[in-house]
Each structure stands twice: as C-alpha cells, then as structure tokens.
Design an enzyme around this catalytic site. Sequence first.
Site, mmCIF file in Angstrom:
data_model
loop_
_atom_site.group_PDB
_atom_site.id
_atom_site.type_symbol
_atom_site.label_atom_id
_atom_site.label_comp_id
_atom_site.label_asym_id
_atom_site.label_seq_id
_atom_site.Cartn_x
_atom_site.Cartn_y
_atom_site.Cartn_z
ATOM 1 N N HIS A 120 -7.073 -5.859 -7.032
ATOM 2 C CA HIS A 120 -8.242 -5.001 -6.780
ATOM 3 C C HIS A 120 -8.205 -3.781 -7.692
ATOM 4 O O HIS A 120 -7.224 -3.581 -8.417
ATOM 5 C CB HIS A 120 -8.309 -4.607 -5.301
ATOM 6 C CG HIS A 120 -7.164 -3.781 -4.820
ATOM 7 N ND1 HIS A 120 -5.894 -4.284 -4.637
ATOM 8 C CD2 HIS A 120 -7.079 -2.468 -4.489
ATOM 9 C CE1 HIS A 120 -5.093 -3.329 -4.197
ATOM 10 N NE2 HIS A 120 -5.788 -2.205 -4.115
ATOM 11 N N HIS A 174 -10.559 -4.487 2.233
ATOM 12 C CA HIS A 174 -9.704 -3.344 1.878
ATOM 13 C C HIS A 174 -10.647 -2.165 1.629
ATOM 14 O O HIS A 174 -11.864 -2.315 1.773
ATOM 15 C CB HIS A 174 -8.885 -3.725 0.628
ATOM 16 C CG HIS A 174 -7.907 -2.695 0.165
ATOM 17 N ND1 HIS A 174 -7.138 -1.949 1.031
ATOM 18 C CD2 HIS A 174 -7.549 -2.277 -1.091
ATOM 19 C CE1 HIS A 174 -6.369 -1.138 0.312
ATOM 20 N NE2 HIS A 174 -6.616 -1.309 -0.978
ATOM 21 N N ASP A 209 1.287 12.314 -19.984
ATOM 22 C CA ASP A 209 0.418 13.461 -19.738
ATOM 23 C C ASP A 209 -1.029 13.002 -19.872
ATOM 24 O O ASP A 209 -1.303 11.828 -20.112
ATOM 25 C CB ASP A 209 0.778 14.632 -20.665
ATOM 26 C CG ASP A 209 0.649 14.276 -22.130
ATOM 27 O OD1 ASP A 209 -0.185 13.406 -22.464
ATOM 28 O OD2 ASP A 209 1.382 14.855 -22.944
ATOM 29 N N ASP A 245 0.989 13.904 -15.731
ATOM 30 C CA ASP A 245 -0.217 13.555 -14.975
ATOM 31 C C ASP A 245 -0.133 12.182 -14.315
ATOM 32 O O ASP A 245 -0.731 11.977 -13.273
ATOM 33 C CB ASP A 245 -1.437 13.616 -15.892
ATOM 34 C CG ASP A 245 -1.695 15.038 -16.353
ATOM 35 O OD1 ASP A 245 -1.917 15.897 -15.482
ATOM 36 O OD2 ASP A 245 -1.625 15.310 -17.561
ATOM 37 N N ASP A 265 -3.313 -5.552 -1.278
ATOM 38 C CA ASP A 265 -3.635 -4.555 -0.247
ATOM 39 C C ASP A 265 -4.758 -5.156 0.599
ATOM 40 O O ASP A 265 -5.734 -5.660 0.058
ATOM 41 C CB ASP A 265 -4.149 -3.254 -0.877
ATOM 42 C CG ASP A 265 -3.093 -2.537 -1.693
ATOM 43 O OD1 ASP A 265 -2.006 -3.115 -1.890
ATOM 44 O OD2 ASP A 265 -3.371 -1.406 -2.129
ATOM 45 N N ASP A 296 1.671 -6.429 2.034
ATOM 46 C CA ASP A 296 1.407 -4.977 2.021
ATOM 47 C C ASP A 296 2.061 -4.287 3.220
ATOM 48 O O ASP A 296 1.740 -4.586 4.361
ATOM 49 C CB ASP A 296 -0.132 -4.821 2.060
ATOM 50 C CG ASP A 296 -0.616 -3.382 2.201
ATOM 51 O OD1 ASP A 296 0.206 -2.460 2.175
ATOM 52 O OD2 ASP A 296 -1.851 -3.212 2.341
ATOM 53 N N HIS A 316 4.870 -2.944 -1.445
ATOM 54 C CA HIS A 316 3.893 -1.852 -1.306
ATOM 55 C C HIS A 316 4.307 -0.903 -0.185
ATOM 56 O O HIS A 316 3.591 -0.714 0.795
ATOM 57 C CB HIS A 316 2.490 -2.436 -1.043
ATOM 58 C CG HIS A 316 1.359 -1.534 -1.442
ATOM 59 N ND1 HIS A 316 0.965 -0.455 -0.698
ATOM 60 C CD2 HIS A 316 0.525 -1.554 -2.499
ATOM 61 C CE1 HIS A 316 -0.062 0.141 -1.278
ATOM 62 N NE2 HIS A 316 -0.349 -0.500 -2.391
ATOM 63 N N HIS A 331 -5.605 -0.251 5.061
ATOM 64 C CA HIS A 331 -4.427 -1.125 5.106
ATOM 65 C C HIS A 331 -4.173 -1.656 6.518
ATOM 66 O O HIS A 331 -4.410 -0.968 7.509
ATOM 67 C CB HIS A 331 -3.188 -0.354 4.632
ATOM 68 C CG HIS A 331 -3.275 0.070 3.199
ATOM 69 N ND1 HIS A 331 -2.866 -0.735 2.165
ATOM 70 C CD2 HIS A 331 -3.769 1.194 2.633
ATOM 71 C CE1 HIS A 331 -3.074 -0.107 1.011
ATOM 72 N NE2 HIS A 331 -3.620 1.065 1.270
ATOM 73 N N HIS A 345 -7.986 -0.437 -7.381
ATOM 74 C CA HIS A 345 -7.384 0.877 -7.139
ATOM 75 C C HIS A 345 -6.438 1.252 -8.283
ATOM 76 O O HIS A 345 -5.815 0.388 -8.891
ATOM 77 C CB HIS A 345 -6.602 0.875 -5.810
ATOM 78 C CG HIS A 345 -7.474 1.130 -4.616
ATOM 79 N ND1 HIS A 345 -7.167 0.662 -3.371
ATOM 80 C CD2 HIS A 345 -8.637 1.805 -4.497
ATOM 81 C CE1 HIS A 345 -8.111 1.047 -2.515
ATOM 82 N NE2 HIS A 345 -9.018 1.739 -3.188
ATOM 83 N N HIS A 393 -12.856 8.762 8.885
ATOM 84 C CA HIS A 393 -12.115 7.945 7.919
ATOM 85 C C HIS A 393 -11.388 6.834 8.663
ATOM 86 O O HIS A 393 -10.956 7.019 9.791
ATOM 87 C CB HIS A 393 -11.098 8.804 7.166
ATOM 88 C CG HIS A 393 -10.259 8.007 6.215
ATOM 89 N ND1 HIS A 393 -10.785 7.462 5.063
ATOM 90 C CD2 HIS A 393 -8.960 7.628 6.258
ATOM 91 C CE1 HIS A 393 -9.829 6.780 4.437
ATOM 92 N NE2 HIS A 393 -8.733 6.866 5.144
#
Length: 547
Positions: free
Chosen positions: A71, A138, A441, A48, A160, A192, A388, A366, A73, A362
């Site tokens: 950040h 970002h 997992d 996963d 980022d 980035d 990145h 970046h 994310h 959208h």
Amino acid sequence: MTKEVKLVFLGGIGEIGKNMTALEYNDTIIVIDAGLSFPNSEEMPGIDYLIPDFNYLVQHKEKVKGFVLTHGHEDHIGALPYVVKDVVAPVYGSNLTIALLQHKLNEQQITGIETNIVTDRSVVNIGCFAVEFIRVTHSIAGSFAVSITTPKGVIFFTGDFKIDHTPIDGRRIDLARISEIGTSGILLMLQDSTNVERDGFSMSERNVGENLDQIFAQNQTKRLIVATFSSNIHRVQQIINCAIKYNRRIAFSGRSMETIAKIGAQIKELTYPQASIVDIDKISSIPGDTLCIITTGTQGEPESALSRMSLNEFKRVSIGSNDTIILSASTIPGNEKMIYKLINNLSRLGADVLYESLRAVHVSGHACREELKMMLALARPTYFIPVHGEYRHLKKHAELAEMMGVPKANIVIPEAGQIYGVSKSGIIKRELIQAGNIMLDGNQQENSEMLLRDRRTIAEDGILIVLVTLSQTGQSINTPIVIMRGLNLPDTLVENIKDSVAEHFLTTDTSESDFMDAKVVVRKLVSKLLYTHSRRRVMVIPIVINV
Ligand SMILES: [Zn+2]
Ligand SMILES: [Zn+2]
C-alpha cells in the site's frame, strides 16, 4: 535443487517504520515494500528520513526482479525512489499506490521505472514466484495482502490491515479468498503487529464519519478546520461529504493534502464537485460558517500550516473564537509534546479544539487482537512470523499465534538483518547481513555517523575557532584570535588559551612544512585546556595562516 527460500529482513522489524523484506530463490529476488521512517530530531539532528540499508540488494541487483508494494503509506513506499537509483526492477501495486509513487518519482525527476497497476486477486509471475494481491482494509485505499507461491510453499504477507466490514468505498477485505488460500495451505504467514496490545476489534472508519457529522451539525455557526493524514483518503472523503452536506466550501491546505486532493480525484479514489473547492489563497472573501479547511499537521510538525496557524504566522488564516478545529488522527508515539503544544496554542487563540481523547474523531487502521486472531483462524499457517512492530509487539503477537494453535516451535520472532531459510522442514537462521539505517536529509543526501556526531557535539557543547598567524619562520605574529559560538567561556580561560597558543609558537620552531602539524598541535593544546578547565569536549577548529 535449492532446499529453501531465503527470507531477508531489511527493515520494519523491532520498529514501526521502513518496512522492507526480500524473498530469494535461485536467481530471483522480490522485494516486498520499501519504506522510510522519520527519526527523532533530537537524537538525529538534521536527518529528515531513515531508509533501510539495502546494500544486500545492491550486491545482488541482477537477481532483483520486482518490487511488490502492499500500500501507499510512507513506511512502505517512501524509500523506493532512493532504492531504484541503484536497483532497477518493475514495481507492482494498486492504482493509488502507484499514483503516489509516480508523484514521488516525478518530483525527483526519476524516469524509466516500469510501474504496473494490479487489482484484487491479480496474480503476477515474477521469476519463480507467483504473487497474488488480495484486497484488505486499512487507513489508505488500495491496500493489499500478498500471497506468494514459492517453490517451497505459500508465503502470506498480511500487509497493514484491519477488518472493516463497512469501509467507505464498500470494498471489503477479501476474507473469502484468504480462507481459500488457508484451506489449500499456507506454509508461512507474516502479520501486522501494530495493535496487538489492543483488545477487541478496531472501529470501522464509518464511525468517524458519524461523529464528524455530529460535530458539523453542532458547529454550524463556526468556521471548521479539520486536520488529518493526507494519505487517509477515505477520511478526507468523509470530511468532504460532511462539508458538502452542511453547505460549506472546501479549501485544502498543506502540500501533501493539495497533492492527494489532485491525485485522488484523477484516479477517482476521491470525489467532490469542483465548484465546492476554493483555493486556500482565496478564502478571505468566504464567511467562516460556509467554509471547511482540510489540512495536514496533526502531529504538530513545526513547518505545517496548522502549526503556523497556531502561532499566528499563517497569513491566510487567523485563528480565533469562531473556529472549531478537529484533529482527526492518532498521536504517533514520540510526537506528544509537539501535539500538546499545538493544542495549547490553538486553544490560547480562542479556538475550540477537538481531538482523539475528547471525541471519537479517529479510528486506527490496524487490526486489534480479535482481528489478528480471525486472520490466523482463516489462514491457519504452518509457520508464523510477527512483523511491523517493536520487539514488545512481536513478542505479544508470537504468544497470540501460539494461543491460536501455531506450535511454539513454528513461531519465529525475527531480527533485522537476519536471513532465514524457509522450507517445509522449518525456518532456519542463516547468515546475518549488514542492516540498519541510511540517514537522509531533505535533499536526499546521505549523512554519515561521523557527520551526525559532529552535529551533536556542536549542538551540545558549541564550537571554538582559534586563528593563529605565523611568520615565515614560524613565529606567532600577533595574539591568536578566539571565536566562540554556542558557548560562553570566562575571560580568564579565553586569555589562557590565547597565551598558551602564542607561547607554544614562541618556544617551538615551526618550519614551513610543519603547518599541518601546527594545526593538530593547536587543536590538541586548546582541547586539553578546555577539558581541564570546563570539563567540556568542545569542537575546536584551528586556522593557521602563514604570511
Ligand atoms: Zn505500515
Ligand atoms: Zn499502512
């Protein structure tokens, strides 16, 4: 005195995901970000998450004095709950980053981790490093670049970022401070690379709001379902604002969306009147034209609410021609098939589906080329390392930096697992350390490469079990039993296997002590037969019973 600062890339190089970089000087190590990545499930069945192999930090854990988070994310904080089980140190990040991390730590019942909230231009001293947090824009609120004053000079991580002059919360990127730091001298900058292939400037998040507003205006008789990444709190806010403007109640759907709605409101990064919110379980009484469902599942993830809606398997929402569905997100490379399947299924049910290639619903989080150039122009670093990104991004980014006046000899395309020595006299390759993936997992259990190999073998060629019952004297008592899963062998071959195994035990004297050997013999014998007759390397499991 130590001559250089060590820069250690543990992840995030040659890939977009699992970012983790360490800086080391004498007895201090600080770690910038600790992220995860999501593997391709076809290549890594049952896995996963991937997190960086952080063995280097474990080996030097007494030196690790802090985790600095740019950040919130997943590719920057997702590995941290796992890492802090072995390497304990205070964590620094913005309000939202720490709130998201804390939620993860709570979920995994990890306690005793010191977390510190930092704000714009905060400076934190960690060992011999002074870390300054500089606001950037970002696709998640509370993002920072970090400028680290080391005994050898300033090392500047952009984190980022994009340059959004009209962000939703009005908190613009602190270009003034970046320029000041640039003027006083940046030894090394790490930037980035995600969008280095895109010309021009990225669009402002505010543009999405204007387009969403239009869609809301044009679809006033429809039920609206808007899917986005839950972490994009400003996007979620813009969807909420549209819903309220057009007199719709809001239902959050999907576990991470419900979490962000709660956390965001708690720390005031997200604002909405409580009266406008309706529980997703109670939407049946609300007319579609006064409802907006905000959900996750933009990547067609099979378990997400939106995917289940598209298959008519989501009890609370059944999709029909009265629905307009907006996918307000980008297509993450590799997810195309799943996303198109989702769009096809939703369309088949009669819904109108709007996505990035149809409407500007959208924008990327970046920096595109002109923004990267502007950052380089302000920072004017002596040395430059693109991060990145996949290799092609890093290479293009190195060329861009050269175009912006950084001498070619001062630009390094980094490699994961490589330690670099950084000082005013240059960036020098030092030792290579163990780096790579730890495969987890869903229960955060580590999976070995061997386990994965077995899983692939079973998936591709199936599994065959041979059960042999032997007497005390080692004779086969009855015909061996063959059980197959995931493969379909001709009867003649199955009979051949049974006969060969039975015959072996008739002609070979197997005493009691040889039962382990008997298993090995059965496996070899059957594997060989299978390979000779079907050219397949099936997993063979021999079971030998002594009665
Ligand atoms: Zn990232
Ligand atoms: Zn990010």
